[in-house]
Design a protein around this motif. Structure first.
Motif, mmCIF file in Angstrom:
data_model
loop_
_atom_site.group_PDB
_atom_site.id
_atom_site.type_symbol
_atom_site.label_atom_id
_atom_site.label_comp_id
_atom_site.label_asym_id
_atom_site.label_seq_id
_atom_site.Cartn_x
_atom_site.Cartn_y
_atom_site.Cartn_z
ATOM 1 N N TRP A 146 0.820 -1.210 0.000
ATOM 2 C CA TRP A 146 0.000 0.000 0.000
ATOM 3 C C TRP A 146 0.854 1.261 0.000
ATOM 4 O O TRP A 146 0.433 2.289 -0.547
ATOM 5 N N PHE A 147 2.041 1.185 0.551
ATOM 6 C CA PHE A 147 2.925 2.350 0.541
ATOM 7 C C PHE A 147 3.428 2.660 -0.874
ATOM 8 O O PHE A 147 3.708 3.815 -1.200
ATOM 9 N N ASN A 148 3.518 1.627 -1.719
ATOM 10 C CA ASN A 148 3.971 1.800 -3.102
ATOM 11 C C ASN A 148 2.829 1.660 -4.100
ATOM 12 O O ASN A 148 3.052 1.300 -5.269
ATOM 13 N N ILE A 149 1.592 1.924 -3.655
ATOM 14 C CA ILE A 149 0.441 1.786 -4.537
ATOM 15 C C ILE A 149 0.490 2.777 -5.680
ATOM 16 O O ILE A 149 -0.123 2.586 -6.740
ATOM 17 N N GLY A 150 1.253 3.877 -5.505
ATOM 18 C CA GLY A 150 1.365 4.869 -6.578
ATOM 19 C C GLY A 150 2.020 4.329 -7.827
ATOM 20 O O GLY A 150 1.818 4.875 -8.923
ATOM 21 N N ALA A 151 2.800 3.257 -7.695
ATOM 22 C CA ALA A 151 3.419 2.666 -8.886
ATOM 23 C C ALA A 151 2.372 1.985 -9.764
ATOM 24 O O ALA A 151 2.564 1.866 -10.982
ATOM 25 N N TYR A 173 -1.220 2.756 -9.486
ATOM 26 C CA TYR A 173 -2.249 3.751 -9.782
ATOM 27 C C TYR A 173 -1.698 5.140 -9.446
ATOM 28 O O TYR A 173 -1.862 5.632 -8.329
ATOM 29 N N PRO A 174 -1.025 5.776 -10.406
ATOM 30 C CA PRO A 174 -0.444 7.099 -10.122
ATOM 31 C C PRO A 174 -1.500 8.140 -9.768
ATOM 32 O O PRO A 174 -1.242 9.038 -8.963
ATOM 33 N N THR A 175 -2.684 8.032 -10.379
ATOM 34 C CA THR A 175 -3.757 8.990 -10.119
ATOM 35 C C THR A 175 -5.054 8.242 -9.842
ATOM 36 O O THR A 175 -5.270 7.124 -10.350
ATOM 37 N N LEU A 176 -5.901 8.846 -9.055
ATOM 38 C CA LEU A 176 -7.240 8.338 -8.789
ATOM 39 C C LEU A 176 -8.234 9.405 -9.204
ATOM 40 O O LEU A 176 -8.043 10.599 -8.915
ATOM 41 N N GLY A 177 -9.278 9.001 -9.883
ATOM 42 C CA GLY A 177 -10.254 9.968 -10.368
ATOM 43 C C GLY A 177 -11.665 9.477 -10.197
ATOM 44 O O GLY A 177 -11.929 8.288 -9.958
ATOM 45 N N LEU A 178 -12.598 10.417 -10.315
ATOM 46 C CA LEU A 178 -14.023 10.127 -10.227
ATOM 47 C C LEU A 178 -14.697 10.781 -11.418
ATOM 48 O O LEU A 178 -14.504 11.973 -11.675
ATOM 49 N N GLY A 179 -15.437 9.993 -12.142
ATOM 50 C CA GLY A 179 -16.103 10.523 -13.324
ATOM 51 C C GLY A 179 -17.180 9.594 -13.812
ATOM 52 O O GLY A 179 -17.522 8.587 -13.177
ATOM 53 N N ILE A 180 -17.716 9.903 -14.975
ATOM 54 C CA ILE A 180 -18.770 9.104 -15.599
ATOM 55 C C ILE A 180 -18.119 7.951 -16.356
ATOM 56 O O ILE A 180 -17.128 8.153 -17.069
ATOM 57 N N PRO A 181 -18.647 6.728 -16.193
ATOM 58 C CA PRO A 181 -18.059 5.592 -16.924
ATOM 59 C C PRO A 181 -18.039 5.852 -18.427
ATOM 60 O O PRO A 181 -19.054 6.242 -19.014
ATOM 61 N N TYR A 182 -16.859 5.659 -19.010
ATOM 62 C CA TYR A 182 -16.637 5.877 -20.430
ATOM 63 C C TYR A 182 -16.964 7.323 -20.832
ATOM 64 O O TYR A 182 -17.333 7.598 -21.973
ATOM 65 N N GLY A 183 -16.829 8.227 -19.857
ATOM 66 C CA GLY A 183 -17.085 9.632 -20.133
ATOM 67 C C GLY A 183 -16.034 10.511 -19.495
ATOM 68 O O GLY A 183 -14.955 10.050 -19.088
ATOM 69 N N PRO A 184 -16.322 11.771 -19.352
ATOM 70 C CA PRO A 184 -15.337 12.697 -18.772
ATOM 71 C C PRO A 184 -15.159 12.459 -17.271
ATOM 72 O O PRO A 184 -16.085 12.029 -16.576
ATOM 73 N N GLU A 185 -13.976 12.753 -16.796
ATOM 74 C CA GLU A 185 -13.679 12.642 -15.366
ATOM 75 C C GLU A 185 -14.003 13.955 -14.676
ATOM 76 O O GLU A 185 -13.699 15.044 -15.185
ATOM 77 N N LEU A 186 -14.609 13.840 -13.482
ATOM 78 C CA LEU A 186 -14.976 15.027 -12.725
ATOM 79 C C LEU A 186 -13.757 15.638 -12.041
ATOM 80 O O LEU A 186 -13.589 16.860 -12.045
ATOM 81 N N ILE A 246 -6.766 13.054 -8.661
ATOM 82 C CA ILE A 246 -5.800 13.406 -7.624
ATOM 83 C C ILE A 246 -4.650 12.415 -7.689
ATOM 84 O O ILE A 246 -4.851 11.230 -7.991
ATOM 85 N N LYS A 247 -3.455 12.894 -7.456
ATOM 86 C CA LYS A 247 -2.293 12.023 -7.464
ATOM 87 C C LYS A 247 -2.255 11.183 -6.185
ATOM 88 O O LYS A 247 -2.494 11.692 -5.089
ATOM 89 N N THR A 248 -1.933 9.925 -6.351
ATOM 90 C CA THR A 248 -1.905 9.006 -5.206
ATOM 91 C C THR A 248 -0.829 9.390 -4.212
ATOM 92 O O THR A 248 -1.000 9.216 -2.998
ATOM 93 N N VAL A 249 0.279 9.953 -4.696
ATOM 94 C CA VAL A 249 1.356 10.350 -3.797
ATOM 95 C C VAL A 249 0.892 11.435 -2.832
ATOM 96 O O VAL A 249 1.256 11.454 -1.648
ATOM 97 N N ASN A 250 0.066 12.342 -3.315
ATOM 98 C CA ASN A 250 -0.447 13.408 -2.460
ATOM 99 C C ASN A 250 -1.589 12.943 -1.560
ATOM 100 O O ASN A 250 -1.896 13.590 -0.563
ATOM 101 N N LEU A 251 -2.233 11.833 -1.924
ATOM 102 C CA LEU A 251 -3.390 11.365 -1.160
ATOM 103 C C LEU A 251 -2.992 10.442 -0.024
ATOM 104 O O LEU A 251 -3.473 10.580 1.107
#
Length: 340
Positions: free
Chosen positions: A146-151, A153-166, A169-174
């Motif tokens: 979990w400490f190296n999860i950024g390798a 998934y560098p970023t995590l996002g929330l959006g519409i499936p197969y659509g634009p992301e709302l 956020i970078k995993t390193v900052n989270l």
């Protein structure tokens, strides 16, 4: 032909055994009825138990004297750093980690236990798979993963499936070290808590549930008012052991540079090179907190033992009061007038 004197001799010889047995009886009461005199009760002498206890106390005294008189422990340095700000901050973070992980672990573990006991095969399989994976991998491996999860998934996002992301956020900052430790410890604890809760629920007699259903109680009310209170008798002892294990297990997060009690102590002895005294500081704090948690576990177990067939276990003050009363009665007997 027997003479009167011969008859008297025969009667005397027949009555002789009764006369010989006379010392075993004594008259008592207003009616003078005979009462059998019981032999005195002598406690059994347990020589082996006394010798083993003496040997154990002798070994304990030798170890205690060697620890106290060993100058390498540097007890004056232990006293200086026992309540320093760095050590107390690390202790507070350790207690916070322990409480958060136990609450979240048993919250999610209860959900997994209900899924495991569900009639839905999909839910049962998913719950079993979670427990299987997280109980099969070491805790240190999970934390490092979990400490190296950024390798992965560098970023995590929330959006519409197969659509634009709302938003993204970078995993390193989270995920910082502390949050990573909470996630890793919680997921690991959830797997074990699920089995503890499931075992406690299965320990309740199925007839209890059948009787509640016959009375028309709902499934939720049956679980909350009948099953859970009885299951807690099996859950609490294991949960108490898990709590103490989690308290000590939080020391492993020091590999993630989380400022818990052990890491705070390590920072101090890396500066002054007083390794043994600082490790003794951490050891004494762990012993103190574990003792408090063990005492709390004892009273919680005693609370949920109400209503069982066996009597409630005596508390330490009650045991002490009984022993003092017995000692006072014995002293009163020895000092009473006319006692030899």
């Amino acid at each position: 032909m027997a003479t009167p004197s011969d008859v008297s001799d025969v009667s005397d010889s027949v009555a002789a055994p009764a006369t010989a047995a006379a010392p075993l009886t004594k008259p008592s009461g207003a009616h003078g009825t005979p009462e059998t005199e019981l032999p005195p009760i002598v406690p059994r002498r347990r020589i082996g138990r006394g010798l083993s206890a003496t040997a154990a106390l002798l070994v304990f005294a030798m170890v205690l004297v060697s620890v106290v008189r060993n100058e390498a422990f540097q007890w004056d340095v232990v006293g200086q750093h026992f309540t320093t700000a760095a050590v107390l901050d690390g202790l507070l973070l350790t207690l916070w980690l322990t409480g958060a992980v136990m609450v979240l672990g048993f919250l999610f573990g209860t959900v997994l236990a209900v899924m495991r006991l569900s009639a839905n095969p999909v839910l049962r399989t998913l719950s079993w798979g979670y427990v299987w994976i997280f109980r099969s991998t070491p805790l240190l491996v999970q934390l490092l993963f979990w400490f190296n999860i950024g390798a992965l998934y560098p970023t995590l996002g929330l959006g519409i499936p197969y659509g634009p992301e709302l938003f993204t956020i970078k995993t390193v900052n989270l995920l910082g070290p502390t949050l990573t430790a909470v996630i890793g410890l919680t997921l690991h604890e959830t797997a074990y808590a699920a089995e503890v809760v499931r075992g406690g629920i299965l320990s309740v007699d199925p007839g209890q549930t059948e009787a509640a259903q016959a009375l028309g109680l709902s499934r939720r009310r049956t679980l909350r008012r009948i099953v859970v209170p009885q299951a807690m008798r099996s859950i609490v002892p294991t949960a108490g052991n898990m709590l103490i294990g989690t308290l000590k297990g939080t020391s492993i997060v020091s590999v993630l540079a989380v400022h818990d009690l052990l890491y705070s102590v390590q920072l101090v002895y890396n500066q002054n090179y007083q390794v043994i005294p600082l490790l003794m500081v951490a050891t004494l704090w762990y012993i103190a907190v574990t003792t408090v948690l063990s005492a709390g576990q004892y009273y919680v177990e005693r609370y949920y033992a109400r209503g069982s067939s066996r009597g409630l276990p005596l508390t330490p003050p009650q045991r002490l009061r009984i022993r003092l009363t017995a000692l006072r009665a014995r002293l009163h007997t020895l000092t009473a007038p006319g006692t030899r």
